[in-house]
Design an enzyme around this catalytic site. Structure first.
Site: not given
Lengths: 193, 181
Positions: A100, A107, A109, A139-140, A142-143, A146-147
């Protein structure tokens, strides 16, 4: 019957326009925080011309890479990109990458929505069996995203990256077709009668 | 695992090699061979053209030369063309250039090999082919391999003043698996 594979709740995925979009992507690539979340290599901003040529090459060749741009639904702004890279058709597997570039849209959505739309495209249109990605442990955001989209943590390579004097892990995540189908209850759009 | 994927009872499938261009060019002088193969105008190839064809690489094409096991002769070519990876669909084409090897099971053996390659190595869901109604020997061979007649296009080509149908055949992954196990 009416559905659109490329539209989500907040964003839609659209074809990259080599002429118009290369300039915007070149502007994002100047942001080294963004680039450090995207790639582990040395940050080297690309010229718009090079980006334009890369888009044209990708669009003219056999699809091993499918890159689309992410546009917000409310104001149709170009805010990022999402891409399947190194599609392995024989085994039904691919890497996915997302960025993005427009910091106003991080941040909130938008990226998660774009990833959901891309996964639906990969599983329901390309009939892939597995989609994987790698992320960096710093890069929390992003993680977490992804979850939320359905990725599962698969493993990590410890201390692969050195950023600001500290070592960070490479994080590997993937989502399998069956897991994704179980999570998404995808409607069947076609019937014989 | 799959050690013998490219070796059958009568033939094996080997890499296309530009060094074999002279043999391939010789096949192209046989007009009947041309007509059994496709509806392109029968046209002899130079050795140079044959070499260029043998060198041409495409990541959607999986082409092989057919070699006999008993006497190591190159007798023809066979290849899969991936029509759609997303749908797991490919077309197959085959030609036996050496007439001495027509009608003796060599082509059928090569076709069996490439079906095994397509379904177990490329993980295909379906293999399709087209054939002309004036080529009953090929149709019988395809049926032996498990292909099913699916449809036809009437009067699709003209040979010696007569119109001929083209016939479409296909084999699905499940059908092939049932035959092989």
């Amino acid at each position: 019957m009416s559905y659109d594979l490329f539209t989500g709740n907040l964003v839609r995925l659209a074809a990259l326009n080599a002429e118009l979009d290369a300039e915007a992507i070149a502007r994002w690539d100047v942001d080294s925080e963004y680039m450090r979340q995207l790639d582990s290599g040395p940050h080297l901003p690309n010229r718009a011309k090079k980006i334009r040529e890369a888009i044209e090459k990708m669009q003219s060749e056999d699809p091993k890479t499918i890159e689309l741009c992410v546009r917000s639904l409310v104001d149709d702004r170009l805010i990022g990109f999402v891409a399947f890279d190194e599609i392995n058709w024989q085994h039904g597997d691919t890497f996915v990458a997302i960025g993005i570039g427009d910091s106003d849209y991080r941040g909130n959505g938008y990226g998660t929505d774009a990833m959901r739309v891309m996964l639906r495209f990969g599983f329901m249109e390309l009939n892939l069996k597995r989609i994987q990605l790698d992320a960096f442990s710093y890069n929390e955001r992003a993680i977490k995203s992804y979850l939320k989209a359905g990725f599962v943590m698969e493993g990590r390579q410890r201390g692969m990256l050195l950023r600001n004097g500290q070592r960070w892990d490479f994080v590997y995540m993937s989502v399998l077709r069956d897991e994704w189908l179980a999570l998404n209850n995808e409607q069947r759009h076609w019937s014989e009668s | 695992m799959n050690e013998g994927l490219l070796a059958g009872k009568l033939v094996c499938l080997i890499a296309r090699d530009p060094a074999d261009a002279e043999i391939v060019a010789r096949w192209s002088r046989d007009t009947e061979y041309h007509r059994l193969g496709d509806n392109d105008v029968a046209y002899p190839q130079t050795v140079k053209q044959a070499r260029e064809w043998l060198e041409r690489d495409n990541d959607r094409g999986f082409g092989f030369i057919i070699r006999t096991l008993s006497d190591d002769r190159l007798i023809g070519g066979i290849g899969l063309w991936i029509e759609s990876w997303a749908h797991g669909e490919a077309w197959v084409g085959i030609g036996i250039g050496e007439r001495d090897y027509w009608g003796n099971g060599y082509g059928t053996d090569a076709m069996r090999l490439i079906l095994g390659y397509g379904f177990t190595e490329l993980n295909l869901q379906r293999v399709s082919l087209g054939v002309y109604a004036y080529n009953p020997r090929a149709i019988r061979s395809y049926e032996k391999c498990g292909f099913v007649r699916e449809g036809l296009m009437r009067g699709d080509c003209q040979r010696d003043g007569r119109r001929w149908d083209s016939i479409f055949m296909g084999i699905l992954r499940e059908e092939w698996l049932l035959r092989e196990t």
